[in-house]
Structures are given as structure tokens and as C-alpha cells.
Design a protein around this motif. Structure first.
Motif, PDB file in Angstrom:
ATOM      1  N   SER A 156       2.624   3.895   4.419  1.00  0.00           N
ATOM      2  CA  SER A 156       2.786   2.863   3.557  1.00  0.00           C
ATOM      3  C   SER A 156       2.823   1.437   4.244  1.00  0.00           C
ATOM      4  O   SER A 156       3.267   1.530   5.231  1.00  0.00           O
ATOM      5  CB  SER A 156       3.934   2.891   2.559  1.00  0.00           C
ATOM      6  OG  SER A 156       4.012   3.684   1.826  1.00  0.00           O
ATOM      7  N   GLN A 200      -3.335   4.502   4.207  1.00  0.00           N
ATOM      8  CA  GLN A 200      -2.921   5.224   3.000  1.00  0.00           C
ATOM      9  C   GLN A 200      -3.340   6.715   2.995  1.00  0.00           C
ATOM     10  O   GLN A 200      -2.752   7.799   2.791  1.00  0.00           O
ATOM     11  CB  GLN A 200      -3.667   4.579   1.660  1.00  0.00           C
ATOM     12  CG  GLN A 200      -3.340   5.206   0.545  1.00  0.00           C
ATOM     13  CD  GLN A 200      -3.873   4.467  -0.901  1.00  0.00           C
ATOM     14  OE1 GLN A 200      -4.981   4.005  -0.985  1.00  0.00           O
ATOM     15  NE2 GLN A 200      -2.960   3.898  -1.819  1.00  0.00           N
ATOM     16  N   GLU A 201      -4.416   6.887   3.568  1.00  0.00           N
ATOM     17  CA  GLU A 201      -5.270   8.370   3.608  1.00  0.00           C
ATOM     18  C   GLU A 201      -4.436   8.877   4.804  1.00  0.00           C
ATOM     19  O   GLU A 201      -4.048  10.321   4.902  1.00  0.00           O
ATOM     20  CB  GLU A 201      -6.633   8.312   4.064  1.00  0.00           C
ATOM     21  CG  GLU A 201      -7.526   7.945   2.799  1.00  0.00           C
ATOM     22  CD  GLU A 201      -9.100   7.752   3.213  1.00  0.00           C
ATOM     23  OE1 GLU A 201      -9.101   7.755   4.434  1.00  0.00           O
ATOM     24  OE2 GLU A 201      -9.488   7.501   2.206  1.00  0.00           O
ATOM     25  N   VAL A 232       0.924  -1.073   0.082  1.00  0.00           N
ATOM     26  CA  VAL A 232       0.024   0.037  -0.146  1.00  0.00           C
ATOM     27  C   VAL A 232       1.022   1.124  -0.005  1.00  0.00           C
ATOM     28  O   VAL A 232       1.465   1.435   1.034  1.00  0.00           O
ATOM     29  CB  VAL A 232      -0.791   0.169   1.251  1.00  0.00           C
ATOM     30  CG1 VAL A 232      -1.768   1.378   1.407  1.00  0.00           C
ATOM     31  CG2 VAL A 232      -1.759  -1.147   1.201  1.00  0.00           C
ATOM     32  N   LYS A 233       0.708   2.012  -0.958  1.00  0.00           N
ATOM     33  CA  LYS A 233       1.792   3.181  -1.039  1.00  0.00           C
ATOM     34  C   LYS A 233       0.913   4.392  -0.510  1.00  0.00           C
ATOM     35  O   LYS A 233      -0.209   5.051  -0.796  1.00  0.00           O
ATOM     36  CB  LYS A 233       1.772   3.617  -2.508  1.00  0.00           C
ATOM     37  CG  LYS A 233       3.100   4.661  -2.723  1.00  0.00           C
ATOM     38  CD  LYS A 233       3.436   4.747  -4.054  1.00  0.00           C
ATOM     39  CE  LYS A 233       4.744   5.747  -4.274  1.00  0.00           C
ATOM     40  NZ  LYS A 233       5.259   5.847  -5.604  1.00  0.00           N
ATOM     41  N   GLY A 234       1.410   4.767   0.607  1.00  0.00           N
ATOM     42  CA  GLY A 234       0.613   5.831   1.315  1.00  0.00           C
ATOM     43  C   GLY A 234       1.404   7.316   1.079  1.00  0.00           C
ATOM     44  O   GLY A 234       1.184   8.445   1.588  1.00  0.00           O
ATOM     45  N   HIS A 235       2.652   7.343   0.512  1.00  0.00           N
ATOM     46  CA  HIS A 235       3.489   8.734   0.368  1.00  0.00           C
ATOM     47  C   HIS A 235       4.412   8.126  -0.860  1.00  0.00           C
ATOM     48  O   HIS A 235       4.703   7.172  -1.059  1.00  0.00           O
ATOM     49  CB  HIS A 235       4.029   9.053   1.548  1.00  0.00           C
ATOM     50  CG  HIS A 235       5.218   8.109   2.211  1.00  0.00           C
ATOM     51  ND1 HIS A 235       6.268   7.882   1.814  1.00  0.00           N
ATOM     52  CD2 HIS A 235       4.854   7.193   3.261  1.00  0.00           C
ATOM     53  CE1 HIS A 235       6.755   6.978   2.406  1.00  0.00           C
ATOM     54  NE2 HIS A 235       5.988   6.475   3.411  1.00  0.00           N
ATOM     55  N   HIS A 256      -6.931   1.435   3.424  1.00  0.00           N
ATOM     56  CA  HIS A 256      -7.498   2.732   3.031  1.00  0.00           C
ATOM     57  C   HIS A 256      -7.167   3.804   3.973  1.00  0.00           C
ATOM     58  O   HIS A 256      -6.566   4.795   3.881  1.00  0.00           O
ATOM     59  CB  HIS A 256      -8.923   2.678   2.757  1.00  0.00           C
ATOM     60  CG  HIS A 256      -9.454   2.262   1.200  1.00  0.00           C
ATOM     61  ND1 HIS A 256     -10.542   1.737   1.107  1.00  0.00           N
ATOM     62  CD2 HIS A 256      -8.597   2.107   0.230  1.00  0.00           C
ATOM     63  CE1 HIS A 256     -10.516   1.466  -0.204  1.00  0.00           C
ATOM     64  NE2 HIS A 256      -9.461   1.686  -0.516  1.00  0.00           N
TER      65      HIS A 256
END
Length: 373
Positions: A327, A322-323, A276-279, A319
Motif C-alpha cells: 500500500s 499495488q500488484e 493506493v491499496k495493495g492489500h 500499479h
């Protein structure tokens, strides 16, 4: 010459690292099937206890299985031998194989599952991700003849007693006079039967984690010259070293999410991971938790992690992470299999010290239920 350790002795090795009291409330750790009142020729370390794992144990003449995940996690209402669970219990009993589980207590333990994961990732400047408790401390005071004080002090320090922060072998001594009268049946190191003796002694005091009590006392008695050792043990209200789930630290060098994902796959021997790409920034600060990581997203954010490496991350929690700019690498629950080699090393080292010939092997059965197609 064969010298087999008892199952209870083997469990004492395990619990010197991961005492039961470290476990979460309700976690069904400890003895699951069989008995600890027997000699143990062969131990097998396993992540999970499945029927195939028990078949492997039978084939290898194993006496004791030490598993990370409890075999009986939910209370059983019946044992139906037409089911896999029932057949497995039947096989364990028929072949007199004992099953013992160390779960969240091994996760929390310093030098346990989460430290082994952090070691594998080469994390530096490491800290606990989420504290669950502080280590309980004890004071040990022992009376030693001056001639043997240094031997006993060294033995206590080598056992792990006297560790305060970044210092080891911490103790305090006062000199005085000890008195005793050897009675019939005694074999005194100093003095004669029926005669009151006065000996120059040292009262030696040190501090130790409660988990090390048996190890420290055993080492002390072994180094002490007296037939009957006079010592005191009492609990302290001082806060000991913090303990908890997960670890957080710095990578040897910053990586982007794709590079780190490949590093995780290579480190833990994985076919694939979910990311999960958070930044978009480079990743330096890593939080890692063995097993289910959903409850630790907030802790990772609070500690400033760039990424959380764990398993079983839920869709909606992904989700949320991520928001929030975090990551995630979901490496799967099975990365906890690292505990097998960690415990094997511990057991072999400790058994060798007391010259036991009990053998330690690893389960080779792959117990991850997921495959990537």
C-alpha cells in the motif's frame, strides 16, 4: 550584549548534523548565492527559496537562508531579471542575503529529515530503509595530565566521541611521562620557562565519527589545561554506523489504510493524500521517505513494509506497488517542511551554548504548488 555568529559558524552547526559528503553525487548542495564571510544577525529556515520567500526574508532583515531544496538545481545559462528566478537572485544580492542548501545530506543524516518524519509518525523499532553509506570513523588520542584526565574524558564523551553501538563515553587510557620545555612567550600551566619538565600524563584514546571531528576537538581543547594540546587524529577502516535514505518502523498500534491516511493528514497538516491499496490486512510496519518515493518501492517491499508513505508517486509505479502487495500513501513532497522546525531547534540549541545572539526564524510562506479543489 550582542554577539553575532559568523555565517561559517552557522554552517558548521548544520554540517555537524549533515556533512556534505552524505549527499548524493551531483546534488547541488552548499552555498548557492552570497558569501559566508560575514556576521549573521538572523537566519531563516525554508523548504524552498521562491521569490515570495526572499521577499519575506528581506522584510525580516534576514542575513542567511538555509533551505532544504537547492535554489539553483539546474545550472543557469543567464540571469534574466525579468523572470522570477532572475529577480530573486537580484534581490538576494541587493540585500546581501546568503542562500545555503542542505538537501540529500540532510535526508541521509541521522536525526535529519527522515528521522523527523518518523518521529512525527511515532514509529518504533526504527531502521534505515535503504543504506547509502557507512559513517567514516576516526581515532583521537590526546595526552592529558592525570589531574585533568576525567574532565577531558567527560568533555569528549559529551561531544559525541566514544559512542560504540548502545554505549557512550568509551575510551582507553595508558599512563606515562610527558616532557616539554616552555620557551619565551609561552604561559605554561605547569613548569617554568627554559626548564625541561616531566609530567605524569594519561594517553587517552577514543573513537568518533569523522563528522564530529571539529566538535570533539573543540570540546577537548576547552577542557584541557595546557596552552598547547598534544593530540593525534587518524582515520580508521572500521565500518561505522550505516547511513541511508528513508526509515522503516512500527506504528504505535495497527491501523487500516483509511485510518492511517487520516493520521498522516493530521500529523503533517495536509488537506488530502493519495492512497493506493495493495492489500486488505491491518498496517503495522511503515516505510517513510521525504520527497520523491518512486525509487524506494522495492526497498519497502524487501524490508517487509505494509505501506510506503512518501510523495510524487508515479501512476505506473503505483500499479507495480499495488500488484506487489504494497500500500502507498502519497502525502506530497511538501511534508519535508518538517525540516524547518527540526533545524530551528538545532540552531537555537547550539548558538545558545556559545552565547550567540543570532536569531533563528522560520519561513511562513506556503510553498506547495498543489491545491485540492
Amino acid at each position: 550584549m550582542t554577539k553575532l555568529a559568523s555565517a561559517q559558524y552557522c554552517i558548521s552547526i548544520l554540517e555537524s548534523l549533515a556533512p556534505k559528503r552524505y549527499a548524493y553525487d551531483g546534488d547541488p548542495i552548499g552555498l548557492q548565492v552570497g558569501s559566508l564571510h560575514k556576521k549573521t544577525a538572523k537566519i531563516m529556515i525554508a523548504l524552498d527559496v521562491l521569490e515570495e520567500v526572499v521577499d519575506e526574508a528581506i522584510e525580516n532583515h534576514v542575513d542567511l537562508i538555509i533551505a532544504h531544496h537547492p535554489f539553483i538545481y539546474v545550472p543557469l545559462k543567464r540571469i534574466d531579471t525579468s523572470t522570477a528566478k532572475g529577480r530573486t537572485i537580484q534581490k538576494l544580492l541587493q540585500h546581501e542575503i546568503t542562500v545555503y542548501a542542505a538537501h540529500t545530506n540532510l535526508d541521509v543524516a541521522k536525526g535529519g529529515v527522515n528521522d523527523w518524519l518518523a518521529d512525527a509518525l511515532q514509529l518504533e523499532n526504527r531502521d534505515i530503509l535503504q543504506q547509502t553509506r557507512s559513517e567514516e570513523l576516526m581515532k583521537l588520542a590526546v595526552f592529558v595530565p592525570i589531574t585533568h584526565a576525567e574532565n577531558v574524558r567527560e568533555a569528549l564523551g559529551n561531544s559525541g566521541a566514544g559512542h560504540i553501538g548502545q554505549y557512550s563515553h568509551c575510551s582507553f587510557s595508558t599512563e606515562g611521562t610527558g616532557t616539554f620545555k616552555p620557551l619565551e612567550g609561552s604561559t605554561p600551566f605547569i613548569g617554568n620557562k627554559g626548564k625541561l619538565e616531566k609530567v605524569k600524563e594519561v594517553k587517552m584514546e577514543t573513537i568518533l565519527p569523522t563528522a564530529l571531528q571539529n566538535k570533539a576537538v573543540t570540546a577537548m581543547i576547552k577542557a584541557h589545561p595546557y596552552e598547547e594540546v598534544a593530540y593525534d587524529l587518524y582515520p580508521l577502516k572500521n565500518s561505522g554506523e550505516p547511513l541511508g535514505i528513508g526509515r522503516i518502523g512500527l506504528l504505535p498500534k495497527p491501523m487500516d489504510l483509511e485510518e492511517l491516511s487520516q493520521y498522516v493528514k493530521q500529523t503533517f497538516g495536509l488537506q488530502a493524500v493519495r492512497a493506493v491499496k495493495g492489500h486488505n490486512r491491518m498496517i503495522s510496519k511503515v516505510a517513510v521517505v521525504g520527497g520523491d518515493g518512486n525509487k524506494f518501492i522495492s526497498a519497502a517491499l524487501a524490508k517487509g513494509a505494509d505501506v510506503l508513505i512518501s510523495g510524487d508517486i508515479y501512476y505506473h509505479n503505483a500499479h507495480d506497488a499495488q500488484e506487489s502487495g504494497l500500500s502507498i500513501i502519497d502525502a506530497g513532497h511538501n511534508i519535508e517542511k518538517i525540516m524547518k522546525s527540526g533545524l530551528k531547534e538545532l540552531f537555537e540549541t547550539e548558538l545558545k551554548k556559545d552565547h550567540y545572539t543570532t536569531e533563528v526564524i522560520l519561513s511562513n510562506i506556503h510553498t506547495d504548488p498543489f491545491t485540492f479543489l
